[in-house]
Design a protein around this motif. Structure first.
Motif, short mmCIF file in Angstrom:
data_model
loop_
_atom_site.label_atom_id
_atom_site.label_comp_id
_atom_site.label_asym_id
_atom_site.label_seq_id
_atom_site.Cartn_x
_atom_site.Cartn_y
_atom_site.Cartn_z
N ASN A 107 0.87 -1.20 -0.06
CA ASN A 107 -0.05 0.04 0.03
C ASN A 107 0.83 1.32 0.04
O ASN A 107 1.51 1.52 0.92
CB ASN A 107 -0.82 -0.03 1.35
CG ASN A 107 -2.13 1.06 1.12
OD1 ASN A 107 -1.76 2.14 0.42
ND2 ASN A 107 -3.06 1.07 1.64
N ARG A 109 0.23 4.43 0.78
CA ARG A 109 -0.10 5.41 1.69
C ARG A 109 0.29 4.93 2.97
O ARG A 109 -0.16 5.69 3.91
CB ARG A 109 -1.76 5.63 1.35
CG ARG A 109 -2.00 6.11 0.02
CD ARG A 109 -3.48 6.70 0.09
NE ARG A 109 -3.71 7.29 -1.17
CZ ARG A 109 -4.79 7.89 -1.61
NH1 ARG A 109 -5.76 7.84 -0.46
NH2 ARG A 109 -5.11 8.28 -2.74
N GLN A 110 0.61 3.77 3.18
CA GLN A 110 1.20 3.14 4.44
C GLN A 110 2.66 3.16 4.61
O GLN A 110 3.12 2.65 3.67
CB GLN A 110 0.57 1.80 4.65
CG GLN A 110 -0.96 1.76 4.83
CD GLN A 110 -1.47 0.24 5.07
OE1 GLN A 110 -0.96 -0.49 4.98
NE2 GLN A 110 -2.76 0.10 5.67
N TYR A 149 8.00 5.11 3.10
CA TYR A 149 6.70 4.55 2.57
C TYR A 149 7.39 3.78 1.22
O TYR A 149 8.68 3.92 0.92
CB TYR A 149 6.15 5.83 2.02
CG TYR A 149 5.38 6.33 3.19
CD1 TYR A 149 3.96 6.04 3.41
CD2 TYR A 149 5.89 7.26 4.18
CE1 TYR A 149 3.16 6.39 4.35
CE2 TYR A 149 5.15 7.83 5.06
CZ TYR A 149 3.77 7.52 5.21
OH TYR A 149 3.10 7.96 6.30
#
Length: 322
Positions: A107, A109-110, A149
């Motif tokens: 992901n 965004r994680q 990230y």
């Protein structure tokens, strides 16, 4: 058997394909067609074949990411064919998957810390920072990477994060779907060496999906060769590489580059295209491209049979290379 981690029995996976016009009947894509497969403790099984042979679909059925159309899936001696939803959580702790493209499977965004925490939370566990750091150190990363990230890492580092996520719930078996195909050649060797080290350190077993036999040769103890949704040859890695019995396996091996200057290998060039899995050929699925095919090959599909008296080395061929 008590040492069997994964047992697939007569697995079929068909995908429905609607007709392009109202009067045309719906058809089925036979991605996996009657495959039986076993992985035992301590084994690294290489599952190889061309693109479209059904390798990735079989891997997803084995991890219960896809439901089989027919057949039986046993994980750790427990039939999980009909298990779904929350009842699958104990199964997830035994078998985890490493996906082909780490950029797509993480992901964006994680942070890495959140990515590694998610499997713990799915099992009702609240991990400590020490546990997360230990996971990263196992795959060659460090504590400073927890707050970063996925886009801040190279492809090889992202795949290491994917492996760390799979290791978070301490599985016994990792199913790796072409884990190095999206990486540079030099990085491929590093990731394969990491998988081998983790196998020795943690006692893991692997199903290593690949289209390149040279890749799995480094770590595989047993090889299964797939073609058009079926396994056409299976056996100990050394026997399959040194004495391939099925013409398809021999053709695949002839395409592997020889790492010696001036060395020449007899190349077997297959003619024609891979048949459609909607309507596979009668008899042997490989007969339309086989350089040894005879009339008998179109009569009946063979099951895997012992080659030259070996109990472990088997091939589904009327005219095996002996």
């Amino acid at each position: 058997m008590p040492d069997e981690l994964l047992h697939l029995e007569n697995i079929k996976k068909y995908f429905g394909l609607r007709g392009g016009v109202p009067w045309r009947q719906a058809q089925a894509v036979k991605a996996v067609d009657d495959v039986s497969f076993v992985v035992r403790k301590g084994e690294t099984v290489g599952l190889v074949g061309e693109s479209g042979s059904g390798k990735s679909t079989l891997a997803r059925v084995a991890t219960r990411l896809l439901d089989p159309t027919a057949g039986r899936v046993e994980i750790g001696g427990v039939d999980v064919t009909k298990v779904s939803g929350r009842k699958l959580r104990p199964v997830r702790r035994k078998v985890q998957m490493v996906f082909q493209d780490p950029q797509a499977s993480l992901n964006p965004r994680q942070s890495v810390g959140t990515i590694l925490t998610t499997p713990f939370r799915a099992q009702g566990i609240r991990p400590t920072k020490i546990q997360l750091v230990e996971l990263l150190e196992q795959v060659g990363l460090s504590a400073e990477h927890l707050d970063r990230y996925p886009h801040e890492f190279s492809g090889g580092q992202r795949q290491r994060i994917g492996i760390a996520r799979a290791l978070s719930v301490q599985p016994e078996l990792l199913v790796c779907d072409e884990p190095v195909s999206a990486l540079d050649v030099s990085i491929q060797a590093q990731v394969l060496n990491l998988l081998a080290d983790l196998r020795d350190e943690l006692g893991l077993s692997y199903v290593l999906v690949a289209h390149d036999l040279a890749v799995v040769r480094q770590v595989a103890s047993r090889i299964a060769v797939m073609y058009l949704g079926t396994i056409v040859e299976e056996g100990p890695a050394a026997e399959v590489y040194d004495h391939p019995a099925h013409p398809y396996t021999r053709a695949l091996l002839s395409a592997v580059p020889v790492p010696e200057p001036g060395a020449v290998r007899d190349r077997i060039v297959l003619t024609g295209d891979v048949p459609t899995p909607i309507s596979p050929p009668s008899g042997c699925p490989f007969r339309t491209r086989c350089y040894k095919a005879e009339d008998i090959c179109s009569t009946k599909r063979l099951v895997l049979e012992a080659v030259a008296g070996s109990n472990e080395h088997k091939a589904a061929c009327y005219l095996p290379e002996i």
